[in-house]
Every structure is written in C-alpha cells, then in structure tokens.
Design an enzyme around this catalytic site. Structure first.
Site, PDB file in Angstrom:
ATOM      1  N   GLY A 357       0.854  -1.113   0.000  1.00 25.09           N
ATOM      2  CA  GLY A 357       0.000   0.000   0.000  1.00 25.09           C
ATOM      3  C   GLY A 357       0.894   1.165   0.000  1.00 25.09           C
ATOM      4  O   GLY A 357       0.492   2.212   1.508  1.00 25.09           O
ATOM      5  N   THR A 358       2.610   1.886  -1.720  1.00 27.22           N
ATOM      6  CA  THR A 358       3.909   2.529  -1.831  1.00 27.22           C
ATOM      7  C   THR A 358       3.829   3.777  -2.708  1.00 27.22           C
ATOM      8  O   THR A 358       3.033   3.817  -3.627  1.00 27.22           O
ATOM      9  CB  THR A 358       4.887   1.518  -2.464  1.00 27.22           C
ATOM     10  N   VAL A 359       4.693   4.757  -2.394  1.00 28.90           N
ATOM     11  CA  VAL A 359       4.812   5.921  -3.275  1.00 28.90           C
ATOM     12  C   VAL A 359       6.257   6.035  -3.724  1.00 28.90           C
ATOM     13  O   VAL A 359       7.188   5.695  -2.991  1.00 28.90           O
ATOM     14  CB  VAL A 359       4.360   7.237  -2.603  1.00 28.90           C
ATOM     15  N   SER A 376       6.748   3.677   2.013  1.00 23.84           N
ATOM     16  CA  SER A 376       5.522   2.888   2.026  1.00 23.84           C
ATOM     17  C   SER A 376       5.071   2.587   3.449  1.00 23.84           C
ATOM     18  O   SER A 376       5.889   2.467   4.363  1.00 23.84           O
ATOM     19  CB  SER A 376       5.759   1.566   1.287  1.00 23.84           C
ATOM     20  N   MET A 439       6.215   1.595  -8.188  1.00 27.76           N
ATOM     21  CA  MET A 439       5.656   1.087  -6.943  1.00 27.76           C
ATOM     22  C   MET A 439       4.693  -0.063  -7.222  1.00 27.76           C
ATOM     23  O   MET A 439       4.204  -0.214  -8.331  1.00 27.76           O
ATOM     24  CB  MET A 439       4.957   2.218  -6.180  1.00 27.76           C
TER      25      MET A 439
END
Length: 538
Positions: A357, A358-359, A376, A439
C-alpha cells in the site's frame, strides 16, 4: 551521452508525452506533491531537499499508500557518486516466534500490532537533509504541513484507494478498539472522503511540525515516541519506545548488474531489488529478438521466475542471510540459471548459489544531483492502527516475515524483514543516466525488469517504456497480463505452457516515474497513466 531514444516518439498506448527541462525536474504520482518539489527547487533547494519535500507531502495528500509510520529507501547521485540509504525498521526487541505461537498464531497477521516494526520514514528525511540538503529542514517540511492544516483536494487514484481501505479496516475494527483511531483520523464521523473533497489532517500537521523542529528526534526519542509506546502497551503490542530510541537508518553500498553497456543499480537486501538484477544477468546472455516477440516476453518471464524464486528463499536481513548478495549476482550462477530456460514455461525452483500500500518519486536539479526515493506503509494505510491524536499510521511491514524457523526470514527480535519497496538508478560508463522506480509490492522488480529491457534493448523513451502493457508472474506457471496486452502474443505464451490471465485493473501492474539526464544537462521525465502522476519541470 546523447539520449538513446527518438525524442519525438511518444509511446503506445500513450496518454501523454515525455517532458523536458534543464534547471530541475520532479516526477511523482500526485500532482500536489510534484508541485511542492518544484517550489523547493525554485527557492534554491537541491534535488535532495525537493525529494524530502515531496516525500513529506505525499504522507499528507496520498496517505492511502504511505505515511509517517512507514519505511523508506533512497538512491542519491551527488558528488559523482551513488549513495544508498536503507531506512527500513527492524522488528521489536520483544517479539519472537515463541511469543506468537503462545498467542495462537500460525502465520503473521496482516493487521494490528503484531506486524508493526519500527518506522524508518522520519529518520530517512532527517538523514538525507543532514547529509546532503541545502535548505533548513523546517523550511522543506513547511509545504506538507500547510496541506495538512489548510487542506488538500483528493485526487482520483487516492480517493479510490481510500474507499477500498475503509472497507478493509471496517472489518478489522470488529476485532478490537485499537482500530478506532484510524476512523477518527481518516473517516471522521464515519464518512470516508471522496474524490474532489477538501481534506484536512490537522493531527498530521502537528506531528510534522514536531518532526521538523527536532529533525526527527521527537519521533524516536521524544513525546511522539512516548505516545507510540503508550498506544502499544494499551493493546498488548510489541513495539516500545526503547525500540524507537535505538533506531538509526543505514547508509549502504548500492548493488548493480552490467546490462548491455549500462549499469542498473538497486538497494541491497533486505530489499528485493536484487531480483531485477539477477533476471537481467540471466537475460544478457540471450537473444531477445524484436519487442513484443515471443522470445522477448517468454525469456523475460522465465528469467524473472528463476530470480524471484531464489530471492523469496534467500533474501532477508543481510546479517542473517546464509547466501550472500555476491553469490546471487555472480556470472557463474547466472549462466547456470540461464541454461534452465527453454521454449516452454518451467515450474521454477530455487537454485543453490553457494555451488556455483507505496509511493515513488524522483528529482533532479541543475547541478546534476538526482534522487530515486520510495516510501511505504504497506498494504494501503498499513496496519490499520493510528496513534491517537498524531495522525501516525503505523505500517505493517512485519507481515513479510514468516513463521518457518528454518527460514532466514523467520520472525524474530530486531530483524529487518524481506522488503518489497525498491528505488532504481541507471548509469552508463560511470555517468548518471537517472533515477527510476515503479511502486506496487511484488510487482516492483518485475516492472523494473520490463522497463529496463524497454529502455536498453528497445531504446524506448521514458514515457513509452512506462506505458507499455505489462505482465506479472504470480506463481507457478501463472502470468497475469494487463488489459491491452497483445492477444497474439498471449496465445503464443499459452501454447508454451504459461497460464495467462487477463487483468482489467491496471492498478496491480505498478505505477512509476523516470527522469533521464544527458551530457548536456537536459532532463527528460515521464510518469504513467496508471497513476495521478505529474512531471513538474523548471
């Protein structure tokens, strides 16, 4: 070095073109955050300052994928050298396999306190600023604080993820009151915000102010650490203020693979970026043929399967790993794995390297500094736990441990788990080409591989390399392909024994950004249509 691609080629299927600039560039998955990075560059900050500003802003405007309570990794090109930062946190001192078994667990839960490790994100921001930043830390964090306190407009991809997470945590809240602060913070009054809504996260803003004022110290050795400790103790968690007090990020030497005249860099284990490097080592001894040919796609899938199978068996906290990184990346081992590939899909098995659930965001400035950065909370907002009154959503990266006592990645005290978030960086002849990243959990090294092949073998520009329909190996002989994947090619792969599954949801195939730089200092960037991304350029 000139750009190796045709600068007028916009890619297929393309919804946007590459973007060019000279003085600075920021690429990330949220336009609000991208503009913050550009704002920092224009006021005299460097690429590292911009990366920190974007990263802190993303915890506010895109909390569906990252937060203050998560982990981070970075690759920083500055001073003619590539530096690696591992800011992933270890498990708590008090956790153990025996403790979890005594609680009745046979596998690591995805949510709640058990998978909560020490967060590394605030330490990453502070460490990058101390070592390489130009602007004061408080000034770099101010835009994120402003968005948290004054509000921001929810973007489409973020809004969709918010709704999905609400449904997940709504089920978890029936298991205990520790999940209620998530709803107080992210769905006040039981109402989940929607796309286009103006959202304020004032507790988040107060916490960012504390982090800004103390250069992150308050989070690890101050009042914020005490509040995390109090929350954990109230609900029987393992993480404590002692775990936080002992934590510092680690500068590491990046690892690389030479691929057809380029050097592809990743962060070493405990991250799984080594997967892409191992697959590239296998592929460089093979004739891929034209793009979208059977050989090209089949060989990439088979190389990835072999690499991923090894990585999932051997990669863990590097202090614990029995098989070392240089063994996994050796030419001799790559040759042995390459010899297993035929014109049919194989059932992959781990090899024995000791025998043979990453940026995401990337930034660049006019002085040649470049940053590849990823952070993340894992699985969306993370553990589903928010420290009351702080906005700190604790991550659940410990869910990547297992409970097999023979495994290097078995849950245990003060261990870093196998980690999925990986920044990438490309050089040629020792000169920087630039940062890249995609990501998406276990899709990440698979997308790194595909984007590097698109870039190096087929000379695609960054936008085309990101836009191409992707495949994803999910286990055994099953390969998921994105909507828009070539039907003829899918049928050829099926005849070779691959189980092909078409997925309509492009969100599972990663979301990435790239910035390349040529010898004249011209910057070329791209972000892809699978996200709300933007390339902000000066």
């Amino acid at each position: 070095m000139k750009f190796q691609f045709d600068p007028l080629t916009y890619g297929y299927p393309s919804r946007r073109s590459v973007v060019y600039g000279k003085k600075g560039m920021v690429a990330t998955g949220n336009p609000l955050a991208a503009q913050v990075g550009l704002e920092i560059l224009k006021k005299g900050g460097n690429a590292i300052d911009a990366a920190i500003g974007v990263a802190t802003t993303l915890t506010v405007v895109e909390p569906t994928d990252n937060g203050i309570g998560g982990d981070a990794f970075a690759l920083v090109w500055t001073g003619d050298k590539l530096h690696g930062l591992n800011s992933s946190g270890p498990s708590p001192k008090s956790i153990s396999l025996e403790a979890l078994r005594n609680l009745g667990h046979t596998e690591i839960p995805e949510y709640g306190f058990i998978p909560v490790n020490v967060p590394g994100i605030p330490a990453a921001w502070a460490e990058l600023s101390k070592r390489f930043g130009k602007l004061p830390f408080e000034e770099v964090l101010e835009p994120a604080i402003r968005y948290a306190e004054e509000g921001f407009i929810l973007q489409p991809t973020v809004g969709s993820g918010w709704q999905a997470s609400y449904r997940v945590y709504d089920k978890e809240r029936k298991k205990g009151k520790e999940f209620e602060p998530w709803f107080d913070t992210f769905a006040p009054g039981g109402i989940c915000p929607g796309v286009g809504d103006n959202v304020k996260l004032k507790d988040h803003g107060k916490t960012l102010r504390r982090i800004a004022k103390t250069l992150g110290e308050d989070f690890y050795r101050g009042e914020l650490a005490q509040r995390i400790d109090d929350f954990s103790k109230e609900y029987g968690g393992f993480i404590s203020k002692d775990d936080l007090a002992d934590y510092y990020p680690e500068w590491v030497e990046p690892i690389s693979a030479d691929y057809k005249g380029y050097e592809v860099y990743e962060i070493p284990p405990n991250g799984h970026g080594i997967t892409a490097l191992m697959a590239l080592n296998i592929l460089k001894g093979m004739d891929l043929g034209p793009k979208d040919s059977f050989n090209s796609t089949h060989f990439q899938i088979e190389a990835l399967k072999l690499a991923f199978t090894d990585v999932q068996k051997y990669v863990a906290d590097p202090r614990i790993m029995k098989i070392k990184t240089d063994e996994l990346l050796s030419e001799g081992y790559a040759r042995g794995r390459r010899s297993l590939i035929t014109d049919k899909a194989i059932m992959p098995k781990a090899g024995n390297p000791s025998k043979g659930g990453t940026v995401y965001l990337c930034t660049a400035d006019g002085d040649g500094n470049m940053v590849s950065y990823i952070q993340s909370n894992y699985m969306g907002f993370g553990s589903g736990l928010v420290v009351p009154g702080t906005g700190i959503a604790l991550h659940n990266r410990g869910a990547n441990f297992n409970m097999d006592e023979e495994s290097d990645n078995c849950v245990g005290s003060c261990k870093r788990p196998y980690h999925t978030i990986i920044p990438g960086f490309l050089t040629k002849g020792g000169k920087p080409v630039g940062p890249f990243g995609i990501m998406g959990g276990f899709m990440q090294p698979q997308a790194h591989l595909q984007v590097m092949v698109n870039t190096i073998d087929y000379m695609m520009n960054p936008q085309e390399a990101l836009d191409r329909p992707r495949w994803q190996w999910v286990g055994n002989k099953t390969v998921e392909v994105e909507h828009g994947f070539d039907n003829r090619l899918a049928l050829e792969l099926m005849r070779a024994g691959h189980n092909i599954v078409v997925r309509a949801n492009s969100g599972t195939f990663g979301r990435g950004e790239i910035i390349w730089r040529n010898d004249e200092g011209v910057l070329c960037g791209a972000t892809e249509p699978r996200t709300d991304g933007q390339v902000a350029v000066w």
